[in-house]
Each structure stands twice: as structure tokens, then as C-alpha cells.
Design a protein around this motif. Structure first.
Motif, PDB file in Angstrom:
ATOM      1  N   ALA A   1      85.620  31.554  42.717  1.00 31.94           N
ATOM      2  CA  ALA A   1      85.370  31.199  44.117  1.00 31.94           C
ATOM      3  C   ALA A   1      83.922  30.802  44.364  1.00 31.94           C
ATOM      4  O   ALA A   1      83.574  30.384  45.479  1.00 31.94           O
ATOM      5  CB  ALA A   1      85.751  32.363  45.024  1.00 31.94           C
ATOM      6  N   GLY A   2      83.075  30.960  43.353  1.00 39.22           N
ATOM      7  CA  GLY A   2      81.664  30.617  43.523  1.00 39.22           C
ATOM      8  C   GLY A   2      80.845  31.732  44.141  1.00 39.22           C
ATOM      9  O   GLY A   2      79.706  31.508  44.569  1.00 39.22           O
ATOM     10  N   PHE A   3      81.404  32.970  44.190  1.00 40.14           N
ATOM     11  CA  PHE A   3      80.712  34.100  44.802  1.00 40.14           C
ATOM     12  C   PHE A   3      79.952  34.861  43.714  1.00 40.14           C
ATOM     13  O   PHE A   3      80.337  35.946  43.303  1.00 40.14           O
ATOM     14  CB  PHE A   3      81.696  35.041  45.490  1.00 40.14           C
ATOM     15  N   VAL A   4      78.885  34.281  43.233  1.00 39.42           N
ATOM     16  CA  VAL A   4      78.133  34.874  42.135  1.00 39.42           C
ATOM     17  C   VAL A   4      76.715  35.154  42.595  1.00 39.42           C
ATOM     18  O   VAL A   4      76.113  34.369  43.330  1.00 39.42           O
ATOM     19  CB  VAL A   4      78.113  33.941  40.907  1.00 39.42           C
ATOM     20  N   VAL A   5      76.210  36.300  42.156  1.00 35.76           N
ATOM     21  CA  VAL A   5      74.831  36.653  42.484  1.00 35.76           C
ATOM     22  C   VAL A   5      74.210  37.312  41.257  1.00 35.76           C
ATOM     23  O   VAL A   5      74.892  38.048  40.527  1.00 35.76           O
ATOM     24  CB  VAL A   5      74.764  37.595  43.706  1.00 35.76           C
ATOM     25  N   THR A   6      72.961  37.058  41.008  1.00 42.48           N
ATOM     26  CA  THR A   6      72.286  37.616  39.833  1.00 42.48           C
ATOM     27  C   THR A   6      71.581  38.922  40.185  1.00 42.48           C
ATOM     28  O   THR A   6      71.228  39.157  41.356  1.00 42.48           O
ATOM     29  CB  THR A   6      71.249  36.622  39.289  1.00 42.48           C
ATOM     30  N   PRO A   7      71.354  39.784  39.180  1.00 41.41           N
ATOM     31  CA  PRO A   7      70.601  41.017  39.438  1.00 41.41           C
ATOM     32  C   PRO A   7      69.213  40.736  39.996  1.00 41.41           C
ATOM     33  O   PRO A   7      68.705  41.496  40.832  1.00 41.41           O
ATOM     34  CB  PRO A   7      70.530  41.672  38.046  1.00 41.41           C
ATOM     35  N   GLU A   8      68.617  39.639  39.556  1.00 45.09           N
ATOM     36  CA  GLU A   8      67.274  39.289  40.052  1.00 45.09           C
ATOM     37  C   GLU A   8      67.301  38.989  41.550  1.00 45.09           C
ATOM     38  O   GLU A   8      66.380  39.365  42.292  1.00 45.09           O
ATOM     39  CB  GLU A   8      66.734  38.081  39.282  1.00 45.09           C
ATOM     40  N   THR A   9      68.384  38.327  41.999  1.00 45.30           N
ATOM     41  CA  THR A   9      68.513  38.021  43.428  1.00 45.30           C
ATOM     42  C   THR A   9      68.606  39.296  44.245  1.00 45.30           C
ATOM     43  O   THR A   9      67.965  39.435  45.292  1.00 45.30           O
ATOM     44  CB  THR A   9      69.747  37.141  43.678  1.00 45.30           C
ATOM     45  N   MET A  10      69.411  40.257  43.776  1.00 44.56           N
ATOM     46  CA  MET A  10      69.579  41.516  44.495  1.00 44.56           C
ATOM     47  C   MET A  10      68.289  42.331  44.489  1.00 44.56           C
ATOM     48  O   MET A  10      67.956  42.990  45.477  1.00 44.56           O
ATOM     49  CB  MET A  10      70.722  42.326  43.883  1.00 44.56           C
ATOM     50  N   GLN A  11      67.550  42.288  43.381  1.00 44.46           N
ATOM     51  CA  GLN A  11      66.272  43.005  43.331  1.00 44.46           C
ATOM     52  C   GLN A  11      65.266  42.412  44.306  1.00 44.46           C
ATOM     53  O   GLN A  11      64.545  43.139  45.002  1.00 44.46           O
ATOM     54  CB  GLN A  11      65.717  42.961  41.904  1.00 44.46           C
ATOM     55  N   ALA A  12      65.243  41.072  44.379  1.00 43.38           N
ATOM     56  CA  ALA A  12      64.322  40.414  45.305  1.00 43.38           C
ATOM     57  C   ALA A  12      64.704  40.715  46.750  1.00 43.38           C
ATOM     58  O   ALA A  12      63.828  40.943  47.602  1.00 43.38           O
ATOM     59  CB  ALA A  12      64.327  38.905  45.052  1.00 43.38           C
ATOM     60  N   LEU A  13      66.016  40.724  47.033  1.00 40.48           N
ATOM     61  CA  LEU A  13      66.475  41.025  48.391  1.00 40.48           C
ATOM     62  C   LEU A  13      66.110  42.453  48.773  1.00 40.48           C
ATOM     63  O   LEU A  13      65.649  42.708  49.894  1.00 40.48           O
ATOM     64  CB  LEU A  13      67.983  40.809  48.486  1.00 40.48           C
ATOM     65  N   ALA A  14      66.316  43.400  47.856  1.00 43.98           N
ATOM     66  CA  ALA A  14      65.970  44.796  48.137  1.00 43.98           C
ATOM     67  C   ALA A  14      64.475  44.940  48.415  1.00 43.98           C
ATOM     68  O   ALA A  14      64.066  45.678  49.327  1.00 43.98           O
ATOM     69  CB  ALA A  14      66.388  45.683  46.967  1.00 43.98           C
ATOM     70  N   ALA A  15      63.659  44.230  47.641  1.00 39.27           N
ATOM     71  CA  ALA A  15      62.210  44.296  47.856  1.00 39.27           C
ATOM     72  C   ALA A  15      61.839  43.748  49.230  1.00 39.27           C
ATOM     73  O   ALA A  15      60.979  44.308  49.930  1.00 39.27           O
ATOM     74  CB  ALA A  15      61.494  43.516  46.758  1.00 39.27           C
ATOM     75  N   ARG A  16      62.481  42.648  49.646  1.00 33.96           N
ATOM     76  CA  ARG A  16      62.211  42.076  50.973  1.00 33.96           C
ATOM     77  C   ARG A  16      62.585  43.044  52.076  1.00 33.96           C
ATOM     78  O   ARG A  16      61.941  43.090  53.138  1.00 33.96           O
ATOM     79  CB  ARG A  16      62.992  40.775  51.141  1.00 33.96           C
ATOM     80  N   MET A  17      63.649  43.830  51.859  1.00 41.00           N
ATOM     81  CA  MET A  17      64.137  44.750  52.886  1.00 41.00           C
ATOM     82  C   MET A  17      63.485  46.127  52.797  1.00 41.00           C
ATOM     83  O   MET A  17      63.829  47.021  53.560  1.00 41.00           O
ATOM     84  CB  MET A  17      65.660  44.893  52.784  1.00 41.00           C
ATOM     85  N   GLY A  18      62.568  46.306  51.850  1.00 42.54           N
ATOM     86  CA  GLY A  18      61.878  47.587  51.733  1.00 42.54           C
ATOM     87  C   GLY A  18      62.738  48.686  51.157  1.00 42.54           C
ATOM     88  O   GLY A  18      62.518  49.868  51.438  1.00 42.54           O
ATOM     89  N   GLU A  19      63.712  48.330  50.307  1.00 40.58           N
ATOM     90  CA  GLU A  19      64.612  49.299  49.705  1.00 40.58           C
ATOM     91  C   GLU A  19      64.478  49.259  48.189  1.00 40.58           C
ATOM     92  O   GLU A  19      64.084  48.226  47.601  1.00 40.58           O
ATOM     93  CB  GLU A  19      66.060  48.988  50.087  1.00 40.58           C
ATOM     94  N   ALA A  20      64.843  50.372  47.529  1.00 42.57           N
ATOM     95  CA  ALA A  20      64.816  50.405  46.069  1.00 42.57           C
ATOM     96  C   ALA A  20      65.953  49.579  45.492  1.00 42.57           C
ATOM     97  O   ALA A  20      65.798  48.903  44.471  1.00 42.57           O
ATOM     98  CB  ALA A  20      64.907  51.849  45.576  1.00 42.57           C
ATOM     99  N   THR A  21      67.113  49.641  46.121  1.00 43.01           N
ATOM    100  CA  THR A  21      68.265  48.850  45.689  1.00 43.01           C
ATOM    101  C   THR A  21      69.208  48.642  46.864  1.00 43.01           C
ATOM    102  O   THR A  21      69.250  49.466  47.793  1.00 43.01           O
ATOM    103  CB  THR A  21      69.030  49.542  44.537  1.00 43.01           C
ATOM    104  N   LEU A  22      69.960  47.551  46.830  1.00 38.09           N
ATOM    105  CA  LEU A  22      70.981  47.282  47.833  1.00 38.09           C
ATOM    106  C   LEU A  22      72.345  47.084  47.177  1.00 38.09           C
ATOM    107  O   LEU A  22      73.306  46.702  47.841  1.00 38.09           O
ATOM    108  CB  LEU A  22      70.619  46.027  48.642  1.00 38.09           C
ATOM    109  N   VAL A  23      72.430  47.371  45.891  1.00 40.56           N
ATOM    110  CA  VAL A  23      73.696  47.242  45.183  1.00 40.56           C
ATOM    111  C   VAL A  23      74.573  48.458  45.486  1.00 40.56           C
ATOM    112  O   VAL A  23      74.091  49.593  45.544  1.00 40.56           O
ATOM    113  CB  VAL A  23      73.461  47.124  43.659  1.00 40.56           C
ATOM    114  N   ALA A  24      75.875  48.196  45.696  1.00 40.97           N
ATOM    115  CA  ALA A  24      76.866  49.264  45.912  1.00 40.97           C
ATOM    116  C   ALA A  24      76.517  50.125  47.127  1.00 40.97           C
ATOM    117  O   ALA A  24      76.690  51.337  47.106  1.00 40.97           O
ATOM    118  CB  ALA A  24      77.006  50.132  44.668  1.00 40.97           C
TER     119      ALA A  24
END
Length: 680
Positions: free
Chosen positions: A411-434
Motif C-alpha cells: 500500500a506504500g505505507f512504509v516508514v524508516t527507523p530514521e524517520t521515526m527517530q527524527a520525529l521523536a526528536a522533533r516532538m521532544g520524546e525518546a521514542t514514538l514507536v508502539a
């Protein structure tokens, strides 16, 4: 001329709404602007309120401003108080609008933006608002009696007792699910936990300010509370950046579970003026303001909907967020916002005791539910403006994400670990996975929308991402905690009333041993289900949220049964379809969902199948998980059996009355003419 103008205006609104729905439904891979979704909803609400609620008020219920309301006849300055309709509208909305309309649509976004949007809009106009309006009217004509009391009088005593038990059990599941959402949002988040923890002393200060220090100075306390709230939000970011302080507010989900249990118990036994009332006031102000600003922000930046209208999981039934196909699970995942049985408790509780004129019930009952649906639409937009890969990574455990990797990739719904790490850093969180539960993903969506507006106004769009994210977390968690402490208190009253039939002293709500024992029992009940969700390998939401949806929708079926019975006994059987239609839909949807959750052969969906799959497992927690599956099975079957009995009892009552084998005795209070002058 005025009639022609009205026809043109309402015809234009209807055409605009139809066009917006057309754009949403007919899009095939094109980028769709979120403004179309917002337009479709607002036009539908306007037409539904103008025409359908007016039909209900005049033709079905026969609202009569000449009739004195319970607030006028029993005015005692405490429970029965004639209240301005706008003030009461705000109070009623605050009481019904908890976390449900924020979280349910976010989870249902797994199916795409279209199914949830259609259910939110059509469901509320024809079902949810009708239920709220009907029960409010029925209670208004019966001196503000509760749903259980009305079931006892209008159907039979057994139905009343059954309804009361169902309500108590449903409250326990509701509180557990809401607490789980807070735990998942705050685990390993020192910024979020510090900010939310600060709201407790802020609320206590406001309560002391308005009750003891400066009685009646609501404006002063409000201003102080707002300033302190913003200060706590900014200070949370500073605390999270301090190596010495951050660990003090960084806790596991299990530790947060015990904190939630302790908070629920303490808040439920404290006097209402100390914590409950000021927190309600503070969170209501915050919620209404935030939702309105979010709507304006969407119209300013016109964000695209990145989630497609339909995802593959709508038909596959193997979604990583929760298992099950679009039918029936979209209609129980989005409970609050479309139709919610919990609202019947509010509509037959404090609200009917405060209505000054019968005609006010239309705006408060029907209009209040439309506003909650609007909150749900805002949540759907915020979730669907996220990148789909980010959405699924945030709301899914790593194991479930791996199982669905092939479908997500196609379906094209792919995200890389680097993307999630960058997003968490922008949001001031250690992780946003799960971070399952919907709250964190909704907060990210809101933060990105607000940050985009900040960018339009001249600030860097990413500069305030972390601040907006934690503001959204606080916004969600405040309302959830309000529901938890209020719900625990309501559950305590219900348990005291039930046990009081056997032990009268226990039923005395002011007897402190009864207060302690009943509060502890209710907290232990939802605390157990909360712990089950926290340690669940699937994240808890997969089993607990559908269980909550089933329970909540079955409670709505109970309310619609009572409303239909009263309409038939009033001699309005030709209009009984207004409650029978949503009742039939709810029974079909919810019973199907309940059956699948219990007996489905898919271990990801069926409780019994999941328990069987753990046979011989080396997992040290397998025994407890099997017990939890069996307990969930028992709870789901209990809810279904209780409602089936009530429906059968109601059908028998309808048949006896319509066949004239039984006199139609309506337990309305006698007509008393109002003493208010026209225009008061």
C-alpha cells in the motif's frame, strides 16, 4: 420572500455538503484537502439540526414551554436549578465529551478516512443525537429520573436492575481503557508526566481559591489556572532536559499503572470542590478553545489527507492497530462521536434537573451531541494528515507491524527507523514507536497542524513542534483524568446504591467506611483491566478498546429500548422508527462484533482462539494471558446476554401494549403550568 430566501440558503448548504461528500467518496488516489471533510460534516450538522431535530421536538416529543420543568417545580438551589440554556449546553457538553471522540476516530483511521467520517456524521444525525435527545426528554418528563429508574418503571423491575448492573460493568471497562490511553501516552515521557502532574496542585489551588480564599472569584482563579497551566507546559520541557530531574518523571507503563490507580482512589474520595470541580472547569475551557482553534487552523493551512479513503485493512480484517474488518468493527471503534450509551447516563442525570424550558432540550440534547461529533471529526482529520507509515508505526507493536509489513509495503505505507527517530526528536520524546492508544498519534497530528500555522504567522514551523505536541498530550490527558475521577465517583455511587438494597447502611453516600470500600472496589475493578492492557503483548488496545466499544454500544441499545417503550406508551408508535432504526443497527453491529471477539478462529481477533494458541507456550506470562482471555470472554458474553434479556423484555412490553393486552401506563409527572413569562 423570506420563505424563498430560506429555501435558497438551506438548498445551498445541502448542495455544498453533498458536493463535499462527493469529493471525499469519489477520490481515487488524488490528494484530498481536509477542508472538504470539515465542510461535509458542518453542512450535515446544520441540516440535521435545522430539520430533523425540529421534527423530533415538535412532532415526536411535543415539547411544550407551557409545562413547568423539574428545575422550576423543585428548585432547591442545589440539584434542581433553572439554568441558562447556553450555560447548560456547555456543562452538558463537558460531561459527555471525554476522550472517546478523540481516540476512537484515530484508531478507526486504520480503515481510511472515509468509513469513520461517514459513521461520525450519519451516525450522529440519525442515531447518537437522537438517543441523547430522546433520553433527555424522557427524563425531563419524569423529574430527572435515571436510565435504570425509567427502565424499572416503564419496562419492568427486572429490566431496571439489569440496566443498573450493565451500567456499572460498562463504567469499569470504560475507565480501564481511558487510563490505558494515558499510560501509553506518558510512559518514558518526563515532559508529559511532569506537566500532567502539575495539573493536580493547580486544580487544588483553584478549588481552594474559589471555595475558601476568594469565594465567587471565578475569573481570578481561571486566570491564575491558565497562567500556571502554560507555565507547567514550558517547565516540562526544561525538566525533561535536566539529567538530574528527568529520571524522576521517567517511568515504565507498570509504574504509571499504580500511579493511576492511586490517583483514581484519592480523587474519588476527596470533596468535589477540592479537585473534581476545578479540574472539570479547567479542562472544559481548554478543550473547547483547542478544538475551535484546530478547526480554524485547518481552514487556514488546508492540510492534505495523507491517509487514503480506504486502506487494505478495511476488507482484510488483519489491521496492525486492531484486528477485524470494517463491518462491524469501525462502528464500535468509533463509539463516542457517533452514538454513545454513556451519554444516556448524563442525559438522565444532572442535565434534566437544570433545564429551564422544555424547548431548551433540543439544543442541549441534540446540539450537544453534534458538537461531540465535531470533536471526533477534528480527531479524524488530525490522524489522517499524518504520513500513513508514521501512523501505523505509532499505533502498532513491533511484532504486529512486522506481521503486516507486506500489506503495508504494497500500500506504500512504509516508514524508516530514521524517520521515526527524527520525529521523536522533533516532538521532544525518546521514542514514538508502539505508542498505541491513539493519543500520541493525535498529538503529533495536532502539533504539525499548529506548527504549520505558526510557520504561516512568521515563526519556524518546527521550532514549536515539541511544545505543541506536549500541549496536545496535556489537552487529551486532562480530559481523560477528568473522566476517570468523575467516573470512579459515579461508579462508587452506583455500587453503594446496589449494595444498599441488601445492606441499607452501605447505601448512605456520606458514610465514610462505605465511601472507602466502594471506591476501592471500583478502582480495583478498572485497575485490573488496566494492568491487563499494560502487560498485553498486543498493546492492550487490541482487546480492551473493542470490549469498551461493545459495552458502550450495548448501553446505547438499552437506552433506545427504554426510549422506544416510552414513545409507544405515549401513543406515538407511528414515530417509534426514530429510535427503532438506530436500535436495530446497533444490535446487528454490536452483537456481530461481540460474537466475533469471542468465537472467531483468528487468534488476533477471538479471545478463545488466542487463549487456545497459548497452549504449551513457553511464555512465562502465558497462564495469566489465558486467564485474561477467558475473563474478557465472560465479560463480553455477560454484556450481550444482559442486553438480549432487556431487548426481549422490551419486545414483550411493546407487543402487549400495541395489541391492547396491557394498558399503556406512562409514568410522566402531571402537567403543571409554568410560572415564567414569555421571553424569560
Amino acid at each position: 420572500m423570506n420563505r424563498l430566501l430560506a429555501v435558497l440558503v438551506w438548498g445551498g448548504i445541502s448542495a455544498l455538503g453533498a458536493a463535499a461528500f462527493g469529493v471525499l467518496a469519489l477520490s481515487r488516489g488524488e490528494t484530498v484537502n481536509a477542508a472538504w471533510l470539515l465542510t461535509a460534516a458542518l453542512c450535515s450538522y446544520a441540516v440535521g439540526y435545522r430539520f430533523y431535530s425540529r421534527f423530533l421536538a415538535a412532532r415526536v416529543f411535543g415539547l411544550d414551554d407551557r409545562r413547568a420543568t423539574p428545575a422550576e417545580r423543585h428548585n432547591n438551589g442545589r440539584d434542581f436549578v433553572p439554568t441558562n440554556k447556553w450555560v447548560l449546553y456547555g456543562h452538558h457538553f463537558a460531561a459527555i465529551a471525554g476522550a472517546g471522540p478523540l481516540v476512537g476516530p484515530v484508531l478507526a483511521a486504520q480503515f481510511g478516512f472515509l468509513p469513520g467520517t461517514l459513521w461520525l456524521v450519519i451516525g450522529v444525525v440519525l442515531g447518537g443525537a437522537v438517543q441523547d435527545f430522546t433520553i433527555l426528554f424522557c427524563s425531563l418528563r419524569r423529574d430527572g429520573k435515571s436510565l435504570g429508574q425509567m427502565a424499572k418503571e416503564e419496562v419492568n423491575p427486572a429490566a431496571g436492575a439489569t440496566a443498573m448492573l450493565a451500567v456499572l460493568f460498562i463504567m469499569i471497562i470504560l475507565l480501564a481503557v481511558l487510563a490505558l490511553i494515558v499510560v501509553n501516552a506518558l510512559r518514558a515521557s518526563p515532559w508529559g508526566l511532569f506537566t500532567l502532574a502539575c495539573t493536580v496542585p493547580i486544580a487544588l489551588l483553584m478549588g481552594w481559591w474559589m471555595k475558601r480564599w476568594r469565594p465567587g472569584k471565578v475569573g481570578e482563579a481561571s486566570a491564575a489556572g491558565a497562567v500556571l497551566l502554560l507555565g507547567a507546559l514550558v517547565a516540562g520541557g526544561w525538566v525533561a532536559g535536566q539529567p538530574q530531574l528527568a529520571p524522576l518523571f521517567t517511568h515504565s507503563a507498570t509504574a504509571l499503572t499504580w500511579m493511576m490507580v492511586a490517583y483514581g482512589f484519592i480523587a474519588s474520595v476527596l470533596p468535589v470542590w477540592m479537585l473534581l470541580c476545578p479540574r472539570d472547569y479547567l479542562s472544559t475551557f481548554l478543550k473547547i478553545t483547542t478544538i475551535l482553534v484546530l478547526a480554524v487552523a485547518i481552514l487556514v493551512i488546508l492540510p492534505p489527507l495523507r491517509m487514503p479513503a480506504l486502506t487494505p485493512f478495511a476488507t482484510l480484517g488483519e489491521g496492525p492497530v486492531f484486528a477485524g474488518k470494517l463491518f462491524p468493527f469501525a462502528f464500535i471503534t468509533i463509539a463516542c462521536g457517533a452514538i454513545s450509551g454513556f451519554h444516556a447516563l448524563v442525559a438522565s442525570g444532572t442535565t434534566p434537573k437544570m433545564i429551564a424550558r422544555e424547548s431548551d432540550a433540543r439544543m442541549i440534547g441534540y446540539g450537544g451531541m453534534l458538537m461531540e461529533s465535531f470533536v471526533g471529526v477534528m480527531a479524524m482529520i488530525a490522524a489522517c494528515t499524518l504520513d500513513p507509515g508514521v501512523y501505523f508505526a505509532m499505533n502498532t507493536t513491533p511484532a504486529a507491524l512486522a506481521q503486516a509489513a507486506q500489506t503495508l509495503g504494497q500500500a506504500g505505507f512504509v516508514v524508516t527507523p530514521e524517520t521515526m527517530q527524527a520525529l521523536a526528536a522533533r516532538m521532544g520524546e525518546a521514542t514514538l514507536v508502539a505508542r498505541s492508544g491513539g493519543a500520541p498519534s493525535l498529538a503529533v497530528g495536532m502539533a504539525q497542524i499548529f506548527a504549520s500555522v505558526t510557520g504561516v504567522l512568521g515563526g519556524g514551523s518546527r521550532t514549536f513542534d515539541a511544545l505543541w505536541y506536549h500541549f496536545a498530550i496535556m489537552f487529551e490527558a486532562l480530559f481523560i483524568l477528568t473522566t476517570i475521577d468523575t467516573g470512579t465517583r459515579v461508579g462508587r455511587f452506583m455500587l453503594q446504591e446496589l449494595v444498599g438494597h441488601v445492606w441499607p447502611r452501605f447505601g448512605e453516600t456520606s458514610w465514610y467506611p462505605s465511601v472507602i470500600a466502594s471506591s476501592a472496589a471500583v478502582v480495583a475493578g478498572w485497575g485490573y483491566f488496566l494492568y491487563q492492557g499494560v502487560v498485553d503483548p498486543l498493546g492492550g488496545i487490541n482487546s480492551l478498546w473493542p470490549l469498551f466499544g461493545i459495552a458502550n454500544q450495548l448501553l446505547a441499545a438499552v437506552a433506545l429500548c427504554v426510549g422506544t417503550t416510552i414513545l409507544i406508551k405515549m401513543g406515538r408508535q407511528r414515530f417509534a422508527w426514530v429510535t427503532l432504526a438506530p436500535l436495530a443497527w446497533l444490535v446487528a453491529v454490536t452483537m456481530t462484533a461481540g460474537w466475533q471477539k469471542v468465537f472467531s478462529a483468528d487468534p488476533r481477533l477471538g479471545f478463545l482462539a488466542h487463549a487456545a494458541s497459548l497452549a504449551g507456550s513457553t511464555d512465562p506470562h502465558a497462564g495469566r494471558l489465558v486467564f485474561n482471555d477467558r475473563l474478557n470472554t465472560f465479560v463480553a458474553l455477560l454484556f450481550m446476554a444482559v442486553v438480549a434479556v432487556l431487548i426481549a423484555t422490551s419486545l414483550r412490553e411493546w407487543w402487549l401494549v400495541l395489541s391492547r393486552r396491557k394498558a399503556a401506563m406512562v409514568h410522566e409527572t402531571p402537567f403543571v403550568e409554568t410560572g415564567y413569562a414569555t421571553g424569560d
